[in-house]
Design an enzyme around this catalytic site. Sequence first.
Site, PDB file in Angstrom:
ATOM      1  N   SER A 105       4.805   5.043  -3.598  1.00 19.62           N
ATOM      2  CA  SER A 105       4.895   6.606  -3.747  1.00 19.62           C
ATOM      3  C   SER A 105       3.883   7.367  -3.534  1.00 19.62           C
ATOM      4  CB  SER A 105       5.184   6.612  -5.286  1.00 19.62           C
ATOM      5  OG  SER A 105       4.287   6.560  -6.181  1.00 19.62           O
ATOM      6  N   GLY A 106       2.714   6.671  -3.488  1.00 19.23           N
ATOM      7  CA  GLY A 106       1.367   7.183  -2.850  1.00 19.23           C
ATOM      8  C   GLY A 106       0.535   7.356  -4.519  1.00 19.23           C
ATOM      9  N   GLY A 107       1.147   6.799  -5.454  1.00 16.56           N
ATOM     10  CA  GLY A 107       0.419   6.997  -6.658  1.00 16.56           C
ATOM     11  C   GLY A 107      -0.638   6.036  -6.933  1.00 16.56           C
ATOM     12  N   ASP A 184       3.801   8.748  -9.433  1.00 17.47           N
ATOM     13  CA  ASP A 184       3.042   8.345 -10.797  1.00 17.47           C
ATOM     14  C   ASP A 184       1.509   8.333 -10.665  1.00 17.47           C
ATOM     15  OD1 ASP A 184       2.767   6.109  -9.080  1.00 17.47           O
ATOM     16  OD2 ASP A 184       2.621   4.756 -10.686  1.00 17.47           O
ATOM     17  N   GLY A 253       0.131  -0.298 -12.544  1.00 24.57           N
ATOM     18  CA  GLY A 253      -1.229   0.064 -13.482  1.00 24.57           C
ATOM     19  C   GLY A 253      -2.129  -1.136 -12.550  1.00 24.57           C
ATOM     20  N   ASP A 302       4.751  -7.259  -4.785  1.00 29.50           N
ATOM     21  CA  ASP A 302       4.045  -7.011  -3.533  1.00 29.50           C
ATOM     22  C   ASP A 302       2.610  -7.605  -3.580  1.00 29.50           C
ATOM     23  OD1 ASP A 302       3.972  -4.272  -5.151  1.00 29.50           O
ATOM     24  OD2 ASP A 302       2.181  -4.309  -3.491  1.00 29.50           O
ATOM     25  N   CYS A 342       5.277 -24.855   8.739  1.00 28.29           N
ATOM     26  CA  CYS A 342       5.238 -23.559   8.991  1.00 28.29           C
ATOM     27  C   CYS A 342       4.832 -24.027  10.678  1.00 28.29           C
ATOM     28  CB  CYS A 342       4.080 -22.687   8.834  1.00 28.29           C
ATOM     29  SG  CYS A 342       2.556 -22.779   9.274  1.00 28.29           S
ATOM     30  N   HIS A 371       0.653 -18.603   8.647  1.00 30.66           N
ATOM     31  CA  HIS A 371       0.757 -19.757   7.638  1.00 30.66           C
ATOM     32  C   HIS A 371       0.596 -19.581   6.483  1.00 30.66           C
ATOM     33  CE1 HIS A 371      -0.513 -23.323   5.510  1.00 30.66           C
ATOM     34  NE2 HIS A 371      -1.538 -22.490   4.731  1.00 30.66           N
TER      35      HIS A 371
HETATM   36 ZN   LIG Z   1       1.490 -23.849   7.460  1.00 30.01          ZN
END
Ligand SMILES: [Zn+2]
Length: 392
Positions: A105-107, A184, A253, A302, A342, A371
Amino acid sequence: MKPAFFCVRIKKMLEFKVTKKSKRSQARLGFLKTKHGVVETPCLVPVATQAVVKTLTAKEVKESKSQILICNTYHLHLKPGEGIIKSAGGLHQFMNWSGALMTDSGGFQVFSLGFGRDFGVGKILKEKMGKDKISLGQQPSLLKITQDGVYFRSFIDGRQIFLGPKESIKIQEKLGADIIFAFDECTSPMANYQYTKKSLEKTHRWAKECLVLKSRSDQSLFGIVQGGRFKDLRIKSARFLSSLDFDGFGIGGEFGDDKKKMMTMLNWVVKELPQEKPRHLLGIGYPEDIPQIIKRGADLFDCNVPTHYARRGVAFVSNGRLNIGQAKFLKDKNPLDKKCSCFVCQNYKRNYLCHLIRAKEITGLKLLTCHNLYFFHSLVEKIKKDIKNNKI
Ligand SMILES: [Zn+2]
């Protein structure tokens, strides 16, 4: 008796289903159905601040097992501007990403460009720096927080920018992500009780305003639980937001490196949130934190660690981290991690990656990013198996 799983149709565009709930913890398996594909949870959400996972193409991001990305409203508002993105067909088309997307949101910028910057702490606050340093009425030096929103100065040209609930929702609607967040104030862990309480009242008012302001029916809106490090405020926030018609919840937070406090906060908050809606923990840290937050009931989180560290020459591997630019790796013919499947670990050796990093070749940063993302996603997959097998 509680049902074995919960299923709810959230508006038209988002369906969340819990398919398994751990008997040993708050951990759960589920999926989130969006207009841009299904996201299996728990899920790590890589950071695509400026509509790109730095150094990677959308195809490479997909190959790293990423399902959903989070872009930054504040940064995209400044550059290139939401109008440009909207006229390009929205974020998905603009960045050629066909999977699900979130925008914050930019909060968080209210914190990071405000008190976070003033106290020089950002994401690495040390507990010893002290609590209660921010009291009611205090303002950060670089921005002004009012009852209606926040005045910023653009770091690009110094012009004044105002972000409030209305502006944030409007920008996020133009960007067009599948999941957007209510505006927020992300409070500093250094704020005292009075400051945090007042700030929370504002965040709650803004949350209600965002629900009213939202006009697109093809986006889902998450409210953000705040309340700093205070138990009563956190519980109050979770209960208040749960009573509103949000499609899911962010848990926000800043706790700096006080991981213990963050885990305690999650314990307080998760039991207050509705079981049938998804929970997103905003901005978490290292591989060792991931099992802990999943056990406490986070469905999404995230994290910029895999990508951020990759660009500093750090690879995460089964037994820790490697500073791959160190000269000793020039003679190392092993893959980054023998257990990793990977494409980097299948095709490149530490000696070559070390050379690329030392020679400051961009490809080195790209390969480490691929990786690290794959490694983090694999870690989450392993935890998912553990939930399935009732191990956690
Ligand atoms: Zn790897």
